[in-house]
Design a protein around this motif. Sequence first.
Motif, mmCIF file in Angstrom:
data_model
loop_
_atom_site.group_PDB
_atom_site.id
_atom_site.type_symbol
_atom_site.label_atom_id
_atom_site.label_comp_id
_atom_site.label_asym_id
_atom_site.label_seq_id
_atom_site.Cartn_x
_atom_site.Cartn_y
_atom_site.Cartn_z
ATOM 1 N N MET A 91 70.970 7.261 51.754
ATOM 2 C CA MET A 91 70.390 8.562 51.433
ATOM 3 C C MET A 91 71.496 9.581 51.190
ATOM 4 S SD MET A 91 67.829 10.902 53.794
ATOM 5 C CE MET A 91 69.060 11.055 55.118
ATOM 6 N N LYS A 92 71.391 10.302 50.085
ATOM 7 C CA LYS A 92 72.302 11.399 49.766
ATOM 8 C C LYS A 92 71.542 12.706 49.958
ATOM 9 C CE LYS A 92 75.153 13.407 46.108
ATOM 10 N NZ LYS A 92 75.606 13.282 44.696
ATOM 11 N N VAL A 93 72.102 13.624 50.741
ATOM 12 C CA VAL A 93 71.422 14.867 51.080
ATOM 13 C C VAL A 93 72.052 16.045 50.343
ATOM 14 C CG1 VAL A 93 70.737 16.442 52.942
ATOM 15 C CG2 VAL A 93 70.827 13.973 53.353
ATOM 16 N N THR A 94 71.196 16.854 49.715
ATOM 17 C CA THR A 94 71.626 18.088 49.051
ATOM 18 C C THR A 94 70.822 19.246 49.624
ATOM 19 O OG1 THR A 94 72.172 16.937 46.996
ATOM 20 C CG2 THR A 94 71.841 19.314 46.856
ATOM 21 N N LEU A 95 71.515 20.319 49.974
ATOM 22 C CA LEU A 95 70.880 21.507 50.533
ATOM 23 C C LEU A 95 70.880 22.620 49.490
ATOM 24 C CD1 LEU A 95 69.830 23.251 52.964
ATOM 25 C CD2 LEU A 95 72.239 23.748 53.458
ATOM 26 N N LEU A 96 69.701 23.176 49.223
ATOM 27 C CA LEU A 96 69.571 24.307 48.303
ATOM 28 C C LEU A 96 68.793 25.414 49.013
ATOM 29 C CD1 LEU A 96 68.725 21.502 46.412
ATOM 30 C CD2 LEU A 96 69.434 23.168 44.699
ATOM 31 N N THR A 97 69.403 26.577 49.135
ATOM 32 C CA THR A 97 68.714 27.696 49.781
ATOM 33 C C THR A 97 68.702 28.895 48.847
ATOM 34 O OG1 THR A 97 70.700 28.597 50.852
ATOM 35 C CG2 THR A 97 69.462 26.902 52.045
ATOM 36 N N PHE A 98 67.661 29.692 48.996
ATOM 37 C CA PHE A 98 67.471 30.883 48.164
ATOM 38 C C PHE A 98 67.352 32.097 49.082
ATOM 39 C CE2 PHE A 98 65.987 27.228 45.878
ATOM 40 C CZ PHE A 98 66.410 27.428 44.570
#
Length: 353
Positions: free
Chosen positions: A216-223
């Motif tokens: 699993m590759k995890v990417t974090l995107l926050t606004f």
Amino acid sequence: MVQNVSAIKQSFTISTYSQEKKFFHNESLGNNNFSLNKLLVRSTEGFGRKIKNSPPKTLVTDSVLVESLEYFAQMANIPYCRPIEDNLYVAKHFICDVFYEKYKKMMVGYFRGLEMTRKQWEKEKFILKQYKTGSSLDERWAKEFESVDGKDSPVMLKIINAVISLANSTVTKGEGFNFYLIGHGIGGAYAQIAAMALVSSEIREILNIYIPDRPMKVTLLTFGQPRVGDEKHAKALNFNKDGLTIYRITNRNDFVPQFPKRDFLNYRRYAHAETEFWISDIDCDCDEIPSYSNSYALYKCPGFFNKNGKFGENQNCNSGTDGLNPSANFGPYFGTTFGDCRNLTLETFELPD
């Protein structure tokens, strides 16, 4: 189904710091456990006072990247457009869910937190909780991921079991998959801590048991997320070796990313991690105008460390604005205004059993 994650427990001692009262005191939590274990920090270098001379912001010209961020902004709008009770986990201060996007073949988790006005932010008392490993997180957000009375964090158990369920039903053995964690506003604070947990070696060991041969590759995107922890925590995220990719998107002079305030009179203070992508009016001293929009531009805003290892947030982007826009936290982000559900469809989302 995973019943506990005892492998990632560890007793800890904290010191709490109140921005409001400006004092420190130590408090032992005895045998209580913290489910995130030692992943919270990988560096204990000290930091100094306010740093000037921020590096210049750079105009993003990659229309493919902007198109991707536009898509994920729509994803972050989902919790505003679904009945609250339909979510995977509903707590007092936040909700979250995990689902599979079958057309793009990726797993997505989102968090939505409470909404607060600027006056509420200014009156709020923020407390940094320091863990044995050296870094500090805001008490209100970190406690949702702590063990209590020997029981593991219920939200992390829900997320882990949802990931296992969806991966077993959608991911072919021998293939990897992408897991995108998304959060808006305070939801971004929760998403950041959850992302750190998911890339920890302890949780990866659990996933290897229940979904073997499916990396699993995890990417974090926050606004428009607020600051989550101190500078040591930010540095740990910036230099993490666990494969966590971070996109922190801010919008014009939004005030939420400027809270909790950075207290330059104390060595322990709140700080953002990299990398910031700032939406602003078109304002560049170059000949190239972005092809993706004639109403806004996206800038990449690196943080920086001086020769002594001291950290600074980029003052050429959101941190350097007056933070007086009461509505910027809700958008628009690449055409999406959170809470506006008119252009959002849920047909492609497959929720876990």
